[in-house]
Each structure stands twice: as structure tokens, then as C-alpha cells.
Write an enzyme that holds these catalytic residues in place. Structure first.
Site, PDB file in Angstrom:
ATOM      1  N   HIS A 149      34.810 -27.739 -21.384  1.00 24.60           N
ATOM      2  CA  HIS A 149      33.187 -27.399 -21.246  1.00 24.60           C
ATOM      3  C   HIS A 149      33.106 -26.124 -19.949  1.00 24.60           C
ATOM      4  O   HIS A 149      32.225 -26.516 -20.015  1.00 24.60           O
ATOM      5  CB  HIS A 149      31.949 -28.541 -21.375  1.00 24.60           C
ATOM      6  CG  HIS A 149      30.560 -27.335 -21.996  1.00 24.60           C
ATOM      7  ND1 HIS A 149      29.750 -28.246 -22.982  1.00 24.60           N
ATOM      8  CD2 HIS A 149      29.818 -25.831 -22.096  1.00 24.60           C
ATOM      9  CE1 HIS A 149      28.417 -27.178 -22.780  1.00 24.60           C
ATOM     10  NE2 HIS A 149      28.700 -26.503 -22.123  1.00 24.60           N
TER      11      HIS A 149
ATOM     12  N   ARG B  38      28.418 -24.778 -29.511  1.00 23.41           N
ATOM     13  CA  ARG B  38      28.194 -26.247 -29.435  1.00 23.41           C
ATOM     14  C   ARG B  38      29.066 -26.921 -30.853  1.00 23.41           C
ATOM     15  O   ARG B  38      28.897 -26.518 -31.046  1.00 23.41           O
ATOM     16  CB  ARG B  38      26.881 -26.438 -30.080  1.00 23.41           C
ATOM     17  CG  ARG B  38      25.577 -25.907 -29.028  1.00 23.41           C
ATOM     18  CD  ARG B  38      25.266 -27.130 -28.065  1.00 23.41           C
ATOM     19  NE  ARG B  38      24.674 -26.658 -26.607  1.00 23.41           N
ATOM     20  CZ  ARG B  38      24.857 -25.543 -25.523  1.00 23.41           C
ATOM     21  NH1 ARG B  38      26.336 -25.428 -25.658  1.00 23.41           N
ATOM     22  NH2 ARG B  38      24.202 -25.510 -24.542  1.00 23.41           N
TER      23      ARG B  38
ATOM     24  N   GLU C  49      30.707 -35.137 -25.155  1.00 22.33           N
ATOM     25  CA  GLU C  49      30.828 -34.151 -23.935  1.00 22.33           C
ATOM     26  C   GLU C  49      30.620 -35.630 -22.804  1.00 22.33           C
ATOM     27  O   GLU C  49      29.147 -35.687 -22.994  1.00 22.33           O
ATOM     28  CB  GLU C  49      30.353 -33.522 -23.545  1.00 22.33           C
ATOM     29  CG  GLU C  49      30.873 -32.391 -24.962  1.00 22.33           C
ATOM     30  CD  GLU C  49      31.199 -30.685 -24.855  1.00 22.33           C
ATOM     31  OE1 GLU C  49      29.875 -30.907 -23.729  1.00 22.33           O
ATOM     32  OE2 GLU C  49      30.509 -29.938 -25.230  1.00 22.33           O
TER      33      GLU C  49
END
Length: 317
Positions: free
Chosen positions: A283, A235, A264
Site C-alpha cells: 500500500h 482498493r 491490510e
């Protein structure tokens, strides 16, 4: 009236494996990527269940959904959901903790190897027609390196075991796992200070919570070797990004590989996206077709379980 499930996507496709599970259970399914949009209000007011990705779910949002009985987080981390607020309102919260264990751990090790073998420089040199191994610079033998893993849950443990498989020495830090259990896996138990001081590569696998926010800060970075590198496939908030940028630029550490950011997507001008000694992936660590299907099906199945009066497989409350 049939029960309704709101899915946090732009649209619903009956061909998606998870949507098929919901439809075959006789549930009505609708999609809204943004829950605060006016057009979502009517569906939220009468929804019985919800599948979310990164949409925030807090007390006020829950109050807009008085009929909601269950919310499933489409993934492992659930820091975007106020679980105590949901519990107080009688809403079950579930997640999918085991869908991408091998994908994320493999991605972490892949990033480690890209840095260890300086693959970016080699690929660039080859593309430019330079046939010279010296383009990779100074490289150390991976079997002489130490991998430090912070957090030995499902993904962290697999990352550590894959490091052992490469012949690396592996230090593991997890305050909730007894040292003897860590040692039994072949991993050397260590406190965080020792991991920071001795590891050549540090891979983060702790959950995102107030206690772990910026667990990698200026002080932690200063405790690392100047030749060390850090990997984050967990994270974004685990790392103080400003401190990381400064540490890489001034040589406090040698580099980093990031699959996640605090915000993000990060803005296009985010300096870490353009820093020469930082590798960034979008990601993507979780992804494979099998993992995507597992995630969707398991999330939907727990919605069906709760709305059918049964216990979920992956409860958080």
C-alpha cells in the site's frame, strides 16, 4: 475551552505539517490510533473534529462523539466512513482526493513495466551472477500492447495518459464519462467486456463501494486473455482474491501486481504474497514526501475551515 481534534495516529508531532496547521489555528490536538480503546473515550466524547486514516466510522462510533462537527478522511477512499450516518447527525465529512494523483498513477505504470520487462527475473539473475538477457523470458514490445483502465477519475486518467505516453493503445471504461470526452483525451472508450477481452494490462481505478466489490471475479478473469495481467493500486475489495489466485495458478491470466488487499496488512501466509507471478507492494502507491505533506495539510485545513464556520474545500456531504 479550546476546540479539540482527535487524530488517528499513535502520537502527535508538532513538526508534522498537518499538525502545525491545527495548532496554529488554536486547536487542541490529541492522537489515538484505536478509537475503541478505553483511553480514547474521554477525548472522543468532547472532540470537535477528527482526522481518520483507516479507522471505521459508523453510526455507533458517531454517537460516542456528540460534539463532533467534522471528520476528514486522510486520503482518497472513504469506504470506511458511513457518510449517510454522519449526514443524519449533522457531521461534515471531507477527504483529500487530489494529493497523490501522480504518485499512484506512476506506481501503477511502474508495476506494469516491471511485469512487461520481467524485471524480477532479470534482477535475480544479475544478483546470482548470470549475465544473460534470456533470463527475462519471452517479452513483448510495450508499444504493441493494450492498456485497459477501469475508472477514469483523477488517478485513472493520469494512468491512461502515461500509458499513451509509452506508446500503448489505451482503452478506458468509465460509465459516468461521455464517450466523446474520453475520446478527446486520446483514450479509446470501451465497455468493460471489451476491456477485459482486449487488454494486455488492466489497471483498476474505480472507487470501493458495494457495486464494485469483487468487480474482478472469476467470471471477469475468465474473460481476460491468458497472457493478460491485472494491476490494483485502488482498493483491495475490487478483486476476489481467491478467484485471482486460482486464475494465476491455472493460467487463466499471466499474473498480477497488487498494492492493496482486502485485509491490510494481509497475513504473512497469504498465498498471493508468495505466488511467483504476483508482485506485491505494501500500500505504498500514494507515497512521496510531497504527497504526504499535501495530504496532511489539506486534511487539516478542511478541519480548520469547518470549525471556523467556513465551507470545506473537499466536502463529501
Amino acid at each position: 475551552m479550546s476546540q479539540r481534534v482527535v487524530v488517528g495516529h499513535r502520537h502527535v508531532s508538532p513538526d508534522d505539517p498537518g499538525i502545525k496547521v491545527l495548532l496554529e489555528a488554536g486547536l487542541e490536538v490529541t492522537a489515538h490510533a484505536h478509537f475503541h480503546a478505553p483511553e480514547a473515550q474521554a477525548d472522543l466524547e468532547r472532540c470537535d473534529g477528527m482526522i481518520v486514516s483507516l479507522q471505521p466510522i459508523d453510526g455507533p462510533q458517531l454517537d460516542r462523539m456528540p460534539n463532533c462537527k467534522v471528520i476528514t478522511r486522510l486520503g482518497v477512499g472513504y469506504d470506511n466512513i458511513d457518510v449517510p450516518a454522519a449526514t443524519a447527525r449533522g457531521v461534515r465529512i471531507t477527504y483529500v482526493p487530489d494529493y497523490g494523483v501522480h504518485e499512484v498513477s506512476t506506481h501503477a505504470i511502474t508495476l506494469l513495466l516491471v511485469m512487461a520487462r520481467n524485471m524480477e527475473s532479470l534482477l535475480k539473475a544479475s544478483a546470482e551472477g548470470r549475465w544473460d538477457y534470456a533470463a527475462m523470458g519471452t517479452v513483448q514490445r510495450i508499444q504493441d500492447q493494450t492498456l485497459g483502465v477501469l475508472g477514469l477519475g483523477r488517478i485513472g486518467l493520469q494512468t491512461a495518459l502515461k500509458g499513451l505516453g509509452l506508446g500503448m493503445r489505451v482503452l478506458g471504461y468509465d460509465p459516468v464519462i461521455p464517450d466523446e470526452d474520453i475520446r478527446a483525451t486520446g483514450i479509446e472508450p470501451a465497455d468493460m467486456d471489451r476491456v477485459l477481452a482486449e487488454a494486455d494490462y488492466i489497471s483498476l481505478h474505480v472507487p470501493s463501494m458495494p457495486e464494485t466489490r469483487h468487480i474482478i471475479n472469476a467470471e471477469a478473469l475468465a474473460a481476460m486473455k491468458p497472457t493478460a495481467r491485472i494491476i490494483n493500486t485502488a482498493r483491495g475489495p475490487l478483486i476476489d482474491e481467491e478467484a485471482l489466485l486460482a486464475a494465476v495458478r491455472n493460467g487463466t491470466i499471466a499474473g498480477a501486481a497488487l498494492d492493496v488487499f482486502e485485509t491490510e496488512p494481509p497475513p504473512e501466509d497469504h498465498p498471493l504474497l508468495h505466488e511467483p507471478n504476483v508482485i506485491v507492494t505494501p500500500h505504498a502507491a500514494w507515497y512521496s514526501e510531497a504527497a504526504k505533506t499535501d495530504m496532511q495539510v489539506k486534511a487539516s485545513q478542511d478541519i480548520v475551515n469547518v470549525l471556523s464556520g467556513n465551507e470545506p474545500v473537499y466536502p463529501l456531504n
